[in-house]
Scaffold this motif. Structure first.
Motif, short mmCIF file in Angstrom:
data_model
loop_
_atom_site.label_atom_id
_atom_site.label_comp_id
_atom_site.label_asym_id
_atom_site.label_seq_id
_atom_site.Cartn_x
_atom_site.Cartn_y
_atom_site.Cartn_z
N UNK A 156 0.83 -1.20 0.00
CA UNK A 156 0.00 0.00 0.00
C UNK A 156 0.87 1.26 0.00
N UNK A 157 1.82 1.33 0.92
CA UNK A 157 2.68 2.51 1.03
C UNK A 157 3.57 2.71 -0.19
N UNK A 158 4.13 1.62 -0.69
CA UNK A 158 5.00 1.71 -1.86
C UNK A 158 4.17 2.09 -3.09
N UNK A 159 2.98 1.53 -3.20
CA UNK A 159 2.09 1.91 -4.31
C UNK A 159 1.71 3.38 -4.24
N UNK A 160 1.43 3.86 -3.04
CA UNK A 160 1.11 5.29 -2.87
C UNK A 160 2.31 6.14 -3.27
N UNK A 161 3.52 5.74 -2.82
CA UNK A 161 4.73 6.48 -3.19
C UNK A 161 4.91 6.51 -4.70
N UNK A 162 4.79 5.35 -5.36
CA UNK A 162 4.99 5.30 -6.82
C UNK A 162 3.99 6.18 -7.55
N UNK A 163 2.73 6.09 -7.14
CA UNK A 163 1.70 6.90 -7.80
C UNK A 163 1.96 8.39 -7.58
N UNK A 164 2.23 8.76 -6.33
CA UNK A 164 2.47 10.18 -6.02
C UNK A 164 3.74 10.69 -6.69
N UNK A 165 4.78 9.87 -6.75
CA UNK A 165 6.01 10.28 -7.43
C UNK A 165 5.74 10.51 -8.92
N UNK A 166 5.00 9.59 -9.52
CA UNK A 166 4.63 9.75 -10.93
C UNK A 166 3.86 11.06 -11.13
N UNK A 167 2.89 11.31 -10.26
CA UNK A 167 2.06 12.51 -10.36
C UNK A 167 2.87 13.78 -10.14
N UNK A 168 3.63 13.81 -9.05
CA UNK A 168 4.40 15.01 -8.72
C UNK A 168 5.53 15.27 -9.70
#
Length: 144
Positions: free
Chosen positions: A28-40
């Motif tokens: 969950x946390x790694x997925x959130x990081x990957x998505x947010x990194x992609x977005x940001x």
């Protein structure tokens, strides 16, 4: 079965539940990081801003997720009301250490060790898991 054996079995089951929740929360946390990194990364410059913002927000989401799973599944804490709120603050306090550690290690791994932010975050998760278990089992959800 003696009390000592029962206690040992309970502790073993708690460790297994911790690992199960840990795998879920890591994904969950790694997925959130990957998505947010992609977005940001689409909007923030330099790259440092994108991966640090993703790390901070991803950690907040992962810690909140982890609290509920560890409270109700891993450690099966019966605390409610004000006692549960105190438990939450102890839980967050335990994560402050791993959160600060991850914020220190992330730029070191990315900028000095030349890892990608994605790989660096995965390595940091493994390091912080050990500290997390010790803190939660001995402080956040300690037996009275």
């Amino acid at each position: 079965m003696s009390e000592e054996n029962k206690s040992s079995v309970r502790e073993h089951r708690t460790k297994i539940r911790f690992l199960i929740v840990g795998v879920w929360n890591t994904a969950f946390g790694y997925g959130a990081f990957l998505f947010l990194y992609w977005l940001f990364d689409l909007f923030l410059s330099p790259r440092f801003m994108a991966y640090m913002a993703a790390s901070i927000i991803g950690n907040i989401l992962a810690v909140t997720n982890a609290f509920f799973f560890h409270k109700y599944y891993t450690f099966q804490s019966p605390e409610r009301g004000g006692a549960a709120l105190k438990e939450y603050f102890r839980f967050v306090g335990t994560y402050v250490f791993t959160f600060i550690l991850s914020l220190i290690l992330l730029p070191i791994f990315v900028e000095l060790a030349c890892l990608t932010p994605q790989v660096a975050a995965a390595v940091i998760i493994l390091i912080c898991t050990v500290f997390s278990y010790i803190g939660h089992s001995r402080f956040s959800f300690r037996s009275r």
